[in-house]
Design a protein around this motif. Structure first.
Motif, mmCIF file in Angstrom:
data_model
loop_
_atom_site.group_PDB
_atom_site.id
_atom_site.type_symbol
_atom_site.label_atom_id
_atom_site.label_comp_id
_atom_site.label_asym_id
_atom_site.label_seq_id
_atom_site.Cartn_x
_atom_site.Cartn_y
_atom_site.Cartn_z
ATOM 1 N N MET A 1 -9.172 8.015 -15.979
ATOM 2 C CA MET A 1 -7.720 7.983 -15.127
ATOM 3 C C MET A 1 -6.520 8.589 -15.515
ATOM 4 S SD MET A 1 -8.767 6.104 -12.241
ATOM 5 C CE MET A 1 -9.939 7.459 -12.298
ATOM 6 N N LYS A 2 -5.848 9.225 -14.635
ATOM 7 C CA LYS A 2 -4.567 9.710 -14.735
ATOM 8 C C LYS A 2 -3.520 9.085 -14.279
ATOM 9 C CE LYS A 2 -4.184 14.117 -13.886
ATOM 10 N NZ LYS A 2 -4.011 15.418 -13.770
ATOM 11 N N PHE A 3 -2.398 8.767 -14.673
ATOM 12 C CA PHE A 3 -1.131 8.262 -13.870
ATOM 13 C C PHE A 3 0.043 9.132 -13.811
ATOM 14 C CE2 PHE A 3 -3.871 5.206 -15.780
ATOM 15 C CZ PHE A 3 -3.867 4.130 -14.643
ATOM 16 N N ILE A 4 0.520 9.536 -12.579
ATOM 17 C CA ILE A 4 1.354 10.569 -12.394
ATOM 18 C C ILE A 4 2.538 9.757 -12.042
ATOM 19 C CG2 ILE A 4 2.230 12.651 -11.116
ATOM 20 C CD1 ILE A 4 -0.656 13.333 -11.276
ATOM 21 N N GLU A 5 3.722 9.991 -12.909
ATOM 22 C CA GLU A 5 5.121 9.053 -12.366
ATOM 23 C C GLU A 5 5.669 9.947 -11.345
ATOM 24 O OE1 GLU A 5 8.806 7.276 -14.258
ATOM 25 O OE2 GLU A 5 7.925 8.628 -15.325
ATOM 26 N N ILE A 6 6.118 9.152 -10.228
ATOM 27 C CA ILE A 6 6.760 9.417 -9.164
ATOM 28 C C ILE A 6 8.236 9.474 -9.442
ATOM 29 C CG2 ILE A 6 6.968 9.284 -6.825
ATOM 30 C CD1 ILE A 6 4.251 7.818 -6.890
ATOM 31 N N MET A 7 8.836 10.730 -9.395
ATOM 32 C CA MET A 7 10.593 10.620 -9.621
ATOM 33 C C MET A 7 11.125 10.243 -8.440
ATOM 34 S SD MET A 7 9.994 10.926 -12.870
ATOM 35 C CE MET A 7 11.517 11.121 -13.332
ATOM 36 N N LYS A 8 12.296 9.843 -8.557
ATOM 37 C CA LYS A 8 13.059 9.452 -7.158
ATOM 38 C C LYS A 8 13.755 10.572 -6.585
ATOM 39 C CE LYS A 8 17.299 8.381 -9.805
ATOM 40 N NZ LYS A 8 18.255 7.375 -10.115
ATOM 41 N N GLN A 9 13.691 11.725 -7.185
ATOM 42 C CA GLN A 9 14.302 12.853 -6.617
ATOM 43 C C GLN A 9 13.126 13.730 -5.749
ATOM 44 O OE1 GLN A 9 14.144 11.913 -9.622
ATOM 45 N NE2 GLN A 9 15.158 13.425 -11.077
ATOM 46 N N ASN A 10 11.892 13.427 -6.099
ATOM 47 C CA ASN A 10 10.651 14.098 -5.548
ATOM 48 C C ASN A 10 10.508 13.456 -4.024
ATOM 49 O OD1 ASN A 10 8.289 15.289 -4.967
ATOM 50 N ND2 ASN A 10 7.582 15.210 -7.051
ATOM 51 N N LYS A 11 11.024 13.932 -3.349
ATOM 52 C CA LYS A 11 10.817 13.461 -1.744
ATOM 53 C C LYS A 11 9.477 13.748 -1.276
ATOM 54 C CE LYS A 11 15.158 11.991 -1.731
ATOM 55 N NZ LYS A 11 15.563 10.786 -1.996
ATOM 56 N N PRO A 12 8.908 14.803 -1.299
ATOM 57 C CA PRO A 12 7.400 15.141 -1.014
ATOM 58 C C PRO A 12 6.580 14.028 -1.614
ATOM 59 C CG PRO A 12 8.533 17.126 -1.309
ATOM 60 C CD PRO A 12 9.451 16.140 -2.058
ATOM 61 N N ALA A 13 6.765 13.581 -2.887
ATOM 62 C CA ALA A 13 5.974 12.626 -3.528
ATOM 63 C C ALA A 13 5.962 11.232 -2.969
ATOM 64 C CB ALA A 13 6.195 12.579 -5.075
ATOM 65 N N ILE A 14 7.359 10.893 -2.589
ATOM 66 C CA ILE A 14 7.780 9.732 -2.194
ATOM 67 C C ILE A 14 7.088 9.626 -0.691
ATOM 68 C CG2 ILE A 14 9.461 8.129 -1.226
ATOM 69 C CD1 ILE A 14 11.219 9.284 -3.572
ATOM 70 N N GLN A 15 7.081 10.526 -0.042
ATOM 71 C CA GLN A 15 6.491 10.635 1.137
ATOM 72 C C GLN A 15 4.826 10.566 1.230
ATOM 73 O OE1 GLN A 15 7.815 11.024 4.774
ATOM 74 N NE2 GLN A 15 5.686 10.314 4.804
ATOM 75 N N GLU A 16 4.264 11.217 0.265
ATOM 76 C CA GLU A 16 2.915 11.051 -0.043
ATOM 77 C C GLU A 16 2.413 9.479 -0.541
ATOM 78 O OE1 GLU A 16 -0.590 13.400 -2.518
ATOM 79 O OE2 GLU A 16 1.426 13.722 -3.028
ATOM 80 N N LEU A 17 3.347 9.169 -1.306
ATOM 81 C CA LEU A 17 3.345 7.457 -1.542
ATOM 82 C C LEU A 17 3.086 6.798 -0.353
ATOM 83 C CD1 LEU A 17 3.038 5.208 -3.743
ATOM 84 C CD2 LEU A 17 5.509 5.572 -4.029
ATOM 85 N N SER A 18 4.268 6.921 0.386
ATOM 86 C CA SER A 18 4.314 6.098 1.440
ATOM 87 C C SER A 18 2.954 6.217 2.625
ATOM 88 C CB SER A 18 5.711 6.385 2.345
ATOM 89 O OG SER A 18 5.777 5.833 3.808
ATOM 90 N N ASN A 19 2.564 7.465 2.684
ATOM 91 C CA ASN A 19 1.312 7.923 3.368
ATOM 92 C C ASN A 19 0.140 7.059 2.786
ATOM 93 O OD1 ASN A 19 2.806 9.484 5.125
ATOM 94 N ND2 ASN A 19 2.198 11.064 4.348
ATOM 95 N N LEU A 20 0.108 7.080 1.442
ATOM 96 C CA LEU A 20 -1.112 6.613 0.576
ATOM 97 C C LEU A 20 -0.954 4.937 0.872
ATOM 98 C CD1 LEU A 20 -3.497 6.819 -1.192
ATOM 99 C CD2 LEU A 20 -1.894 6.741 -3.109
ATOM 100 N N ALA A 21 0.165 4.511 0.609
ATOM 101 C CA ALA A 21 0.317 3.103 0.905
ATOM 102 C C ALA A 21 -0.161 2.723 2.474
ATOM 103 C CB ALA A 21 1.833 2.645 0.533
ATOM 104 N N THR A 22 0.218 3.344 3.325
ATOM 105 C CA THR A 22 0.083 2.796 4.524
ATOM 106 C C THR A 22 -1.577 2.930 4.877
ATOM 107 O OG1 THR A 22 2.367 3.804 5.393
ATOM 108 C CG2 THR A 22 0.542 3.629 6.963
ATOM 109 N N THR A 23 -2.112 4.093 4.334
ATOM 110 C CA THR A 23 -3.550 3.913 4.372
ATOM 111 C C THR A 23 -4.342 2.876 3.775
ATOM 112 O OG1 THR A 23 -3.585 6.399 4.720
ATOM 113 C CG2 THR A 23 -5.630 5.425 3.902
#
Length: 166
Positions: A1-23
């Protein structure tokens, strides 16, 4: 497993996180709490706006990636005065039962140790039998219960679990 930190300035990653969470949350929680409350909670806690605000409150989020770099889940935590609060611990359904949760929890324990915490705490819905079994298998113990008003006539009716790092 690999863990990739999501940075607060990375808006595309935050959107991807929101989409993954919703799913993940729609699939897992609609049968437990109902689609209406789940949709409300996703908007309140996992929307891009909500996640962005959480980063400002010292939340830390990581994608969990498998051996081919597919994002199969995520974890989120924040430091409190006496413990590390594990806010999010989610895995796609087709990746459960493969030992990934154990690796995710090892990662969280290591984060807690690095931050000099000896205790991890989380809340889990009282009717979330799958998660409760997983947390207990990981060595967490039920220490309390609480009912939290989250607005719009909805409540989170949870058990509080704790893990003491040895």
């Amino acid at each position: 497993m690999k863990f990739i930190e999501i940075m607060k300035q990375n808006k595309p990653a935050i959107q991807e996180l929101s989409n993954l969470a919703t799913t993940i949350l729609k699939e897992h929680y609609d049968p437990i709490i109902g689609a209406r409350q789940n949709d409300y909670m996703i908007k309140k806690f996992q929307s891009v706006d909500a996640l962005t605000k959480q980063f400002e409150q010292n939340y830390h989020y990581y994608f969990v990636c498998d051996e081919v770099d597919e994002k199969v889940g995520f974890v989120g935590y924040y430091p409190r005065e006496n413990d590390l609060y594990l806010s999010k611990f989610y895995l796609k359904k087709n990746h459960r039962g493969k030992g990934i949760a154990k690796e995710m929890f090892e990662f969280i324990k290591n984060q807690a140790k690095q931050l000099d915490y000896s205790t991890i705490v989380l809340n889990v819905n009282k009717n979330n039998a799958v998660a409760i079994r997983a947390y207990e298998k990981l060595g967490m113990i039920k220490i309390d219960q609480e009912k939290i008003d989250i607005g719009n006539s909805y409540y989170m009716d949870d058990y509080v679990y704790q893990y003491l790092i040895k």
